[in-house]
Design a protein around this motif. Structure first.
Motif, PDB file in Angstrom:
ATOM      1  N   CYS A 233      -4.579   1.038   8.533  1.00 44.32           N
ATOM      2  CA  CYS A 233      -3.543   0.158   9.066  1.00 44.32           C
ATOM      3  C   CYS A 233      -2.486   1.006   9.757  1.00 44.32           C
ATOM      4  CB  CYS A 233      -2.886  -0.662   7.954  1.00 44.32           C
ATOM      5  SG  CYS A 233      -3.999  -1.811   7.108  1.00 44.32           S
ATOM      6  N   GLY A 234      -1.838   0.426  10.771  1.00 44.36           N
ATOM      7  CA  GLY A 234      -0.812   1.181  11.461  1.00 44.36           C
ATOM      8  C   GLY A 234       0.009   0.320  12.398  1.00 44.36           C
ATOM      9  N   HIS A 235       1.089   0.909  12.898  1.00 45.35           N
ATOM     10  CA  HIS A 235       1.981   0.250  13.841  1.00 45.35           C
ATOM     11  C   HIS A 235       1.813   0.812  15.252  1.00 45.35           C
ATOM     12  CE1 HIS A 235       4.190  -2.257  11.109  1.00 45.35           C
ATOM     13  NE2 HIS A 235       4.668  -1.257  10.399  1.00 45.35           N
ATOM     14  N   GLY A 236       0.680   1.449  15.523  1.00 40.72           N
ATOM     15  CA  GLY A 236       0.476   2.060  16.835  1.00 40.72           C
ATOM     16  C   GLY A 236       0.228   1.036  17.929  1.00 40.72           C
ATOM     17  N   TYR A 237       0.002   1.557  19.138  1.00 37.75           N
ATOM     18  CA  TYR A 237      -0.224   0.686  20.291  1.00 37.75           C
ATOM     19  C   TYR A 237      -1.504  -0.124  20.133  1.00 37.75           C
ATOM     20  CZ  TYR A 237       3.360   3.540  22.546  1.00 37.75           C
ATOM     21  OH  TYR A 237       4.535   4.186  22.849  1.00 37.75           O
ATOM     22  N   ASN A 238      -1.494  -1.317  20.761  1.00 40.14           N
ATOM     23  CA  ASN A 238      -2.689  -2.161  20.767  1.00 40.14           C
ATOM     24  C   ASN A 238      -3.727  -1.640  21.743  1.00 40.14           C
ATOM     25  OD1 ASN A 238      -1.229  -3.823  19.054  1.00 40.14           O
ATOM     26  ND2 ASN A 238      -0.497  -5.134  20.713  1.00 40.14           N
ATOM     27  N   ASP A 239      -3.277  -0.935  22.760  1.00 43.41           N
ATOM     28  CA  ASP A 239      -4.154  -0.382  23.787  1.00 43.41           C
ATOM     29  C   ASP A 239      -3.313   0.588  24.595  1.00 43.41           C
ATOM     30  OD1 ASP A 239      -6.336   0.122  25.382  1.00 43.41           O
ATOM     31  OD2 ASP A 239      -6.756  -1.978  25.826  1.00 43.41           O
ATOM     32  N   ASN A 240      -3.884   1.103  25.678  1.00 45.08           N
ATOM     33  CA  ASN A 240      -3.139   2.041  26.513  1.00 45.08           C
ATOM     34  C   ASN A 240      -2.119   1.362  27.418  1.00 45.08           C
ATOM     35  OD1 ASN A 240      -5.899   3.448  25.895  1.00 45.08           O
ATOM     36  ND2 ASN A 240      -4.428   5.062  26.351  1.00 45.08           N
ATOM     37  N   ASP A 241      -1.911   0.047  27.224  1.00 41.68           N
ATOM     38  CA  ASP A 241      -0.853  -0.639  27.958  1.00 41.68           C
ATOM     39  C   ASP A 241       0.496  -0.512  27.246  1.00 41.68           C
ATOM     40  OD1 ASP A 241      -1.243  -2.225  25.762  1.00 41.68           O
ATOM     41  OD2 ASP A 241      -1.758  -4.035  26.875  1.00 41.68           O
TER      42      ASP A 241
ATOM     43  N   ILE B  35       5.599  -4.794   6.337  1.00 44.34           N
ATOM     44  CA  ILE B  35       4.635  -5.071   7.401  1.00 44.34           C
ATOM     45  C   ILE B  35       5.268  -5.273   8.765  1.00 44.34           C
ATOM     46  CG2 ILE B  35       3.043  -6.090   5.735  1.00 44.34           C
ATOM     47  CD1 ILE B  35       3.681  -8.825   6.957  1.00 44.34           C
ATOM     48  N   PHE B  36       6.611  -5.354   8.852  1.00 45.35           N
ATOM     49  CA  PHE B  36       7.243  -5.520  10.155  1.00 45.35           C
ATOM     50  C   PHE B  36       7.337  -4.180  10.874  1.00 45.35           C
ATOM     51  CE2 PHE B  36       8.672  -9.446   8.173  1.00 45.35           C
ATOM     52  CZ  PHE B  36       8.517 -10.347   9.218  1.00 45.35           C
ATOM     53  N   ASN B  37       7.023  -4.193  12.149  1.00 43.38           N
ATOM     54  CA  ASN B  37       7.028  -2.981  12.956  1.00 43.38           C
ATOM     55  C   ASN B  37       8.468  -2.558  13.240  1.00 43.38           C
ATOM     56  OD1 ASN B  37       6.788  -1.000  14.964  1.00 43.38           O
ATOM     57  ND2 ASN B  37       4.968  -1.966  15.844  1.00 43.38           N
ATOM     58  N   PRO B  38       8.932  -1.435  12.694  1.00 46.82           N
ATOM     59  CA  PRO B  38      10.331  -1.042  12.881  1.00 46.82           C
ATOM     60  C   PRO B  38      10.648  -0.584  14.289  1.00 46.82           C
ATOM     61  CG  PRO B  38       9.131   0.692  11.765  1.00 46.82           C
ATOM     62  CD  PRO B  38       8.194  -0.490  11.853  1.00 46.82           C
ATOM     63  N   PHE B  39       9.607  -0.370  15.087  1.00 47.00           N
ATOM     64  CA  PHE B  39       9.824   0.134  16.437  1.00 47.00           C
ATOM     65  C   PHE B  39      10.062  -0.992  17.441  1.00 47.00           C
ATOM     66  CE2 PHE B  39       6.544   2.817  14.256  1.00 47.00           C
ATOM     67  CZ  PHE B  39       7.467   3.687  13.712  1.00 47.00           C
ATOM     68  N   ILE B  40       9.794  -2.260  17.015  1.00 44.82           N
ATOM     69  CA  ILE B  40      10.098  -3.395  17.895  1.00 44.82           C
ATOM     70  C   ILE B  40      10.809  -4.524  17.159  1.00 44.82           C
ATOM     71  CG2 ILE B  40       8.214  -2.941  19.497  1.00 44.82           C
ATOM     72  CD1 ILE B  40       6.595  -5.103  18.170  1.00 44.82           C
TER      73      ILE B  40
ATOM     74  N   SER C  19       0.854  -1.181   0.000  1.00 43.26           N
ATOM     75  CA  SER C  19       0.000   0.000   0.000  1.00 43.26           C
ATOM     76  C   SER C  19       0.889   1.229   0.000  1.00 43.26           C
ATOM     77  CB  SER C  19      -0.918   0.003   1.220  1.00 43.26           C
ATOM     78  OG  SER C  19      -0.195   0.371   2.387  1.00 43.26           O
ATOM     79  N   CYS C  20       0.279   2.392   0.203  1.00 43.15           N
ATOM     80  CA  CYS C  20       1.062   3.625   0.290  1.00 43.15           C
ATOM     81  C   CYS C  20       1.641   3.819   1.684  1.00 43.15           C
ATOM     82  CB  CYS C  20       0.190   4.816  -0.098  1.00 43.15           C
ATOM     83  SG  CYS C  20      -1.047   5.281   1.157  1.00 43.15           S
ATOM     84  N   PHE C  21       1.299   2.930   2.610  1.00 45.18           N
ATOM     85  CA  PHE C  21       1.671   3.116   4.016  1.00 45.18           C
ATOM     86  C   PHE C  21       3.186   3.070   4.229  1.00 45.18           C
ATOM     87  CE2 PHE C  21       2.915   1.409   8.143  1.00 45.18           C
ATOM     88  CZ  PHE C  21       2.279   2.278   9.002  1.00 45.18           C
ATOM     89  N   VAL C  22       3.683   4.034   4.996  1.00 45.16           N
ATOM     90  CA  VAL C  22       5.058   4.003   5.488  1.00 45.16           C
ATOM     91  C   VAL C  22       5.035   4.335   6.974  1.00 45.16           C
ATOM     92  CG1 VAL C  22       6.188   4.584   3.309  1.00 45.16           C
ATOM     93  CG2 VAL C  22       5.440   6.429   4.832  1.00 45.16           C
ATOM     94  N   ALA C  23       6.012   3.792   7.691  1.00 45.31           N
ATOM     95  CA  ALA C  23       6.174   4.109   9.113  1.00 45.31           C
ATOM     96  C   ALA C  23       7.230   5.194   9.250  1.00 45.31           C
ATOM     97  CB  ALA C  23       6.581   2.862   9.895  1.00 45.31           C
ATOM     98  N   LEU C  24       6.960   6.156  10.104  1.00 41.91           N
ATOM     99  CA  LEU C  24       7.869   7.273  10.323  1.00 41.91           C
ATOM    100  C   LEU C  24       8.388   7.233  11.758  1.00 41.91           C
ATOM    101  CD1 LEU C  24       5.764  10.134   8.671  1.00 41.91           C
ATOM    102  CD2 LEU C  24       7.522   8.714   7.590  1.00 41.91           C
ATOM    103  N   GLN C  25       9.690   7.258  11.912  1.00 41.59           N
ATOM    104  CA  GLN C  25      10.300   7.396  13.231  1.00 41.59           C
ATOM    105  C   GLN C  25      10.905   8.791  13.295  1.00 41.59           C
ATOM    106  OE1 GLN C  25      14.094   5.407  14.595  1.00 41.59           O
ATOM    107  NE2 GLN C  25      12.613   4.247  15.823  1.00 41.59           N
ATOM    108  N   ILE C  26      10.350   9.614  14.170  1.00 41.88           N
ATOM    109  CA  ILE C  26      10.718  11.018  14.226  1.00 41.88           C
ATOM    110  C   ILE C  26      11.535  11.285  15.477  1.00 41.88           C
ATOM    111  CG2 ILE C  26       9.792  13.362  14.370  1.00 41.88           C
ATOM    112  CD1 ILE C  26       7.246  11.502  13.076  1.00 41.88           C
TER     113      ILE C  26
END
Length: 261
Positions: A154-162, A85-90, A33-40
């Motif tokens: 779609c996103g690489h955000g948190y699953n919940d507030n945990d 599709i791999f989460n670059p933050f983990i 897709s057009c989705f990219v993950a950004l680490q700022i």
């Protein structure tokens, strides 16, 4: 525009799965897709994670201004771009870092980082040249109006507030609420710039999903209609699953901005 084809197939099965985005499902292997993950990297607050969308003519990324700028973190000093599709933050070793050079960063001039919602929560990363990637398919911003329907995100955000995250990209549907309900919830008349969604279950975006692209399938073809701005209605740092509206910035209201030369 044919984007998110395999992801759409996964999302259409969302009601038969549990887990993540909050309460989304895992994107299909090989999804593009057009989705990219950004680490700022910000001037005051370390790292910030967001999403974005590569758009035609392949030389710019649309995201939310709140992804890049907020009153706590300050302005960005460096940005890394990841695809796949791999989460670059983990799972950094499995993620694909795109070596694209950002030549300019623009936030909309009317964006106010202390205002919730900000009716101009949109930003643009201009690249030094048009790019290609085996993991990214550029989108074209849609001019269509968004009615009462399901949108896809779609996103690489948190699953919940945990503050837990999934290893793989998570996707879900968001249900658009009527404009009158949106107006009441946000106390604004600027509805041509907003899309409001509210799900009756736990599915939603969460922290780290800001800037992620949102798609409509009302015409039978996936269309890029917005970017995630804010969840939790008018509250800052609200729970992801709290029954308040999620705010999407409608890209059709900012075509001159995203198509700037």
């Amino acid at each position: 525009m044919k984007v998110l084809i395999l992801i759409l197939l996964a999302i259409q099965a969302a009601n038969s799965f549990e887990p993540r985005i909050a309460s989304g499902i895992t994107a299909a292997q090989g999804s593009k897709s057009c989705f990219v993950a950004l680490q700022i990297i910000t001037i005051r607050n370390g790292f910030r994670n967001c999403g974005g969308c590569l758009i035609s003519p392949n030389d710019r990324i649309v995201t939310s201004a709140s992804c890049l700028y907020n009153s706590a973190a300050g302005k960005p000093v460096a940005i890394k771009i990841f695809s796949g599709i791999f989460n670059p933050f983990i799972r950094v070793s499995a993620a694909v870092e795109e070596k694209w050079t950002i030549s300019s960063i623009f936030k909309h001039g009317a964006f106010n980082p202390t205002q919730y919602p900000s009716g101009s929560d949109i930003a643009l990363l201009l690249l030094s040249k048009a790019v290609e990637s085996s993991n990214v398919s550029p989108a074209t911003p849609s001019t269509q109006s968004v009615a009462d329907e399901n949108l896809f995100v779609c996103g690489h955000g948190y699953n919940d507030n945990d503050f837990t995250m999934s290893v793989l990209l998570q996707c879900t549907t968001l249900t658009v609420v009527p404009q009158t309900e949106c107006l009441t919830a946000l106390n604004t008349q600027d509805l041509d710039k907003f899309i409001c969604t509210l799900n009756s279950d736990d599915r939603n975006v969460c922290g780290g999903d800001e800037g992620s692209p949102v798609f409509s399938n009302s015409s039978g073809t996936l269309s890029f209609v917005g970017v995630v701005s804010h969840f939790g209605g008018l509250r800052l740092n609200a729970p992801c699953k709290d029954g308040h509206v999620t705010i999407i910035t409608q890209v059709g209201g900012f075509l001159d901005f995203v198509n700037m030369k």
